[in-house]
Every structure is written in C-alpha cells, then in structure tokens.
Design an enzyme around this catalytic site. Sequence first.
Site, PDB file in Angstrom:
ATOM      1  N   HIS A 182     -32.064 -22.966  10.382  1.00 12.49           N
ATOM      2  CA  HIS A 182     -30.656 -22.637  10.571  1.00 12.49           C
ATOM      3  C   HIS A 182     -30.167 -21.826   9.380  1.00 12.49           C
ATOM      4  CE1 HIS A 182     -30.401 -25.279  14.057  1.00 12.49           C
ATOM      5  NE2 HIS A 182     -31.093 -26.153  13.378  1.00 12.49           N
ATOM      6  N   CYS A 202     -34.808 -32.031  16.242  1.00 11.68           N
ATOM      7  CA  CYS A 202     -35.174 -31.095  15.178  1.00 11.68           C
ATOM      8  C   CYS A 202     -36.171 -31.729  14.224  1.00 11.68           C
ATOM      9  CB  CYS A 202     -33.945 -30.665  14.375  1.00 11.68           C
ATOM     10  SG  CYS A 202     -33.132 -29.206  15.019  1.00 11.68           S
ATOM     11  N   CYS A 209     -13.287 -53.154  27.293  1.00 10.19           N
ATOM     12  CA  CYS A 209     -12.699 -52.224  26.321  1.00 10.19           C
ATOM     13  C   CYS A 209     -11.222 -52.038  26.635  1.00 10.19           C
ATOM     14  CB  CYS A 209     -13.385 -50.860  26.391  1.00 10.19           C
ATOM     15  SG  CYS A 209     -15.186 -50.870  26.253  1.00 10.19           S
ATOM     16  N   CYS A 236      -8.049 -54.320  25.364  1.00 12.48           N
ATOM     17  CA  CYS A 236      -7.403 -54.040  24.082  1.00 12.48           C
ATOM     18  C   CYS A 236      -6.895 -52.599  24.025  1.00 12.48           C
ATOM     19  CB  CYS A 236      -8.384 -54.252  22.925  1.00 12.48           C
ATOM     20  SG  CYS A 236      -8.693 -55.983  22.531  1.00 12.48           S
ATOM     21  N   HIS A 237      -7.777 -51.653  24.310  1.00 17.02           N
ATOM     22  CA  HIS A 237      -7.501 -50.263  23.929  1.00 17.02           C
ATOM     23  C   HIS A 237      -6.724 -49.454  24.965  1.00 17.02           C
ATOM     24  CE1 HIS A 237      -9.666 -50.816  20.242  1.00 17.02           C
ATOM     25  NE2 HIS A 237     -10.700 -51.322  20.888  1.00 17.02           N
ATOM     26  N   ARG A 264     -19.964 -48.836  16.119  1.00 18.51           N
ATOM     27  CA  ARG A 264     -18.623 -49.390  16.355  1.00 18.51           C
ATOM     28  C   ARG A 264     -18.557 -50.083  17.715  1.00 18.51           C
ATOM     29  NH1 ARG A 264     -15.799 -52.257  15.739  1.00 18.51           N
ATOM     30  NH2 ARG A 264     -13.568 -52.344  15.289  1.00 18.51           N
ATOM     31  N   CYS A 286     -17.633 -54.027  18.385  1.00 13.64           N
ATOM     32  CA  CYS A 286     -16.633 -54.501  19.341  1.00 13.64           C
ATOM     33  C   CYS A 286     -17.250 -55.515  20.300  1.00 13.64           C
ATOM     34  CB  CYS A 286     -16.083 -53.330  20.156  1.00 13.64           C
ATOM     35  SG  CYS A 286     -14.490 -52.723  19.584  1.00 13.64           S
TER      36      CYS A 286
END
Lengths: 109, 284, 139
Positions: B103, B137, B200, B203-204, B241, B245
Amino acid sequence: MASGVKPRVKVPKTASAGDVITIKTLISHKMESGQRKDSDGNRIPQSIINTFTCDFNGQNVINVELHGAISTNPYFQFEATVPESGDFTFTWNDDDGSVYTETKTITVG
Amino acid sequence: MIGSNLLRVASIASIATFAFGTTAANAQSLVINDEETMIIQAPAAAHLENMDEVFSGWNFRTVETQALQMDDFDNPGMIFVDQAIDQWDTVDGAAGESCGSCHEGGTAEFAGLRTVLPRWDEDAGGIQSMADYINECRTERMQAEAWTWSSSKMTAMTALIGLESRGMPVDVVIDGPAADAWELGKEIYYTRVGQLDMSCANCHEDNYDTMIRADHLSQGQINGFPSYRLKNAKLNSTHARFKGCMKNIRAKPFGEGSDEFRALELYVASRGNGLSVEGTSVRN
Amino acid sequence: MDFTRRDALILGAGAATVALLPVQAFASVSDDAIAAFTGGAATSEGGIELTAPEIAENGNTVPVAVSAPGAVSIMLLAAGNPNPDVCTFNFGPLSGSQSASTRIRLAGTQDVVAVAKMADGSFVQTSSVVKVTIGGCGG
C-alpha cells in the site's frame, strides 16, 4: 523495559520570549497498581512509572512523583515559561529501571 | 433535539443536585481538534421501524468523557493509533513485506472504507469485517500469522485505517447479497437470550436515554468503534463489546469473528447509517 | 447470669466502635500522608483550587486539575483508596503556573484531597467529593 511504552508530547513549535505555554504529555503504560490479584488470587506486584520530569535547557519545569492511583497511560498537562529558544526534555522513570525520554524543540522568534 | 425521556432525566437530575453534567441535552456538537465536525445525530434509516432519530454514543456520556474525544492528544485511544503507524511499516512474515510494501499510498488509500464495512464480499462468499481484510493481507500476501480478532495489534490497526474515514457518514449496504446476513443480524438483535432473557433492543431501542442504575443508556451504535473505554483503558472491538453485552445478560456469547457477530455487526452498523465514523471514540 | 439492658448497651457500643474502625483506618492513613508532607504543620483553607467531576463515569480514569498560585509543590491524595497516595507535583523555576492536570484512579466514591506547600513554608488544603458510578450491567 515494559512492552509497548510510547511517549507522546504536545509542545508549541514557536513562542515569544517569556511566554507561558501549555504542555501535554501522555505515555502508554499499564501502571500496574499493586492492588490487583491474578486468577490464582496472588497479588500482582506494583509496576508503574514512578517519576516524570520536564526540563528546559537544563532548568526544571516540573517534577512529578507518581503512585499506583495514576491511571493507565499517564497523562499530565502543565504550563512552562519559555525564556529563549531551546529544547524541552521529558523523562519518565519506570519501576523496572527503564527510562523513557522525549525531546521537543521550541523556537523563540 | 432529543427525546422527551432525556429531558425528563435531565430535570430529575438537576432537582436531585447530583446533576449529570452531561446528558445528550447539553451536548452541543462534537468537533474534534476544533476543525472536524462529527455527525452525532441523524434521521433514522428507513429500515428502522421504531425510531425516528439515531444518536452517537458520545451524546450519552458526561462532559468529562466527551472532552477526551474532542482533541486527538487528549484521546488516549490515539496512543494505539501511533503504535499502528509503527506497525504499518514493520516487516512481518515469510514474504518479507510490511503493510506499506504493497500500500504505497499509505493508509490514505483507505479513505471511506470504514463507512461501508462490514460488507458482502464475493470472493470470500460472506460478510467481511475490517479485521478479515487485515488478516487476509497478513496471511496471504505477507505470509504472516493472523492476528486474533480483538488483539491489541488488530484493534490498533483497525483504528488507524478507520481514522481515514473520520467524519464520513456510515453507509453500509444491506440489500442484494448482503440481505440474508442482515436479516440474521436483525433476528439476533431482537431475540431475547440469556438468564436475564433480554435482547439488544430491550436496552438500546426501548430504553436508550434512560438510566440503567448509574449508567446513561445509549443506542448501542458502533460508528465510534474501535472504542477506547475508560473501564479497561484499551481499544475495544465491536465483537468484544457484543460479547461483553451478552455476558452481562448472562447469555452464552457468540465467538468474536463468528458469522453471527459479523451479521450482527452489519445490522447494528446499518442502524447507524448516517452517523459519522468517529475514528477512535472514547466511552465509559 | 442476668443479661441486663446495660450490658446490651455496652455490647452495642462495642459493636459500633468496631464497625467504625475501617473508616477511621482510612482517614488516618491519608492523615498520615498529609502529616508526612507538611511535617505536622497545620494547613489552612483558600489559595488552592481542585477541579474534579462531581460524578465520574468510571473510577479508572478520573480527570482532575489542581492549582495553587505561589506553591512550591502540590500533593494529591485519594482518601478512600487502599493506598491514598496519588501524586505530588513539584514546580521548578521554569514552571509557567503552579497548576497541573492528570487522570487518576478512584476505588469508589470518596474525597480527593489536595495539599499545597507555599513558598513561605505554609500549607493550604482543599478537597472535593467525587461520586464513582458503577456500570448499568456491572460491565
């Protein structure tokens, strides 16, 4: 030497003679507090950066004594008076005997 | 500008003297280094049936935590970006190559990439996340060992590459060949699991902007990932994460890098379409 | 033997004393640290400012700032930590102000204490309560 230790320092590149400038420093370090226990219940010994010093052209700006209550990746912000052009040197002393240093040049115009 | 729940929480807090300095109500805007403005509030994507607006998790944090993300020097996550810059030019593996060997344009080649990931990849025959491309890669061109999904080197490299898209709105594709995975992700999002029998969404979606004990619940957006958390003082991957949860609701988590988490990542990313990629966010 | 009301009160008082001990132990450790810093000299209020959040979202990283114009050094203590020592700033001849900021660990809701040694050898002290919250899911 503790692995992955990397200092970062933010100093203005230029100033006028007698200016008070703000300096920020950050260094990657676990700061093992000595308060934690491993999975077997044994206390993990303290391993921290115990001293931080900033000097300008050989004169001291600030010296900090650190203990285990300083957070992981220790951060300091403070002010310095710049009488002339020169170099700031920053030194971090590790409990394991390692010394990490960084230098920044400032030009007084 | 923000839901009535938030205003209610803010007024209760101020009455009770322990005002949370920082609910979304007084968050004006997220400008990084006094020059890059992030989109932290956007109209919800058409597929979001139960919400009108989406908010970056930055809105829900205290002023002190918010401030950490407003300056790249104050942002402790940038330490790891620095480490990734060094790693970029480090030769690793039997082929004797570094990232920079191929790159030649540097990480700037990846401007915009973070906004469209994860995405359907015809060659791989599935959804690919940034960690998949980095490992492709490493194993195929560098002949180096793959990094584990949430290793410090992997999260740092995803942060560095993601930074090239900072400020650009998330824009993942959810139809065409990605549709099946997106549907799976949606199903996972709304399925109650674990001993606490929660999804999920409980709560969210149903309760964001309210307090769960002393914590101000966010929409669980992932536009800021990888995220530096004060809790563990390191960069956290999206999958780590998700895993956290699921453990909190006492469910058996899917594996990091599993097809389930790739599908969930695609679905949750699509819930934040329109919010800025925040590079390396800082959360509690 | 008869168990009288008076005996019960004495027992109760003993229990109360025991219950108070840990708190006193913490206080004395940070008091000892202050005494070591001041050499036992009295401290006064005023001339020192400590900036800390009322509520910290996570005790692992709590931003604090301290300022005491004319100070030679400033010591920070976390009175409720197992070890109250946090750090001491010593200001050199090229310090631009006697102020500094850092990020500290707090084991729970507690007083953060700052004590400054002034150029004339006197000491000033201030403190600030920081409430430390626990994540909603304990996570």
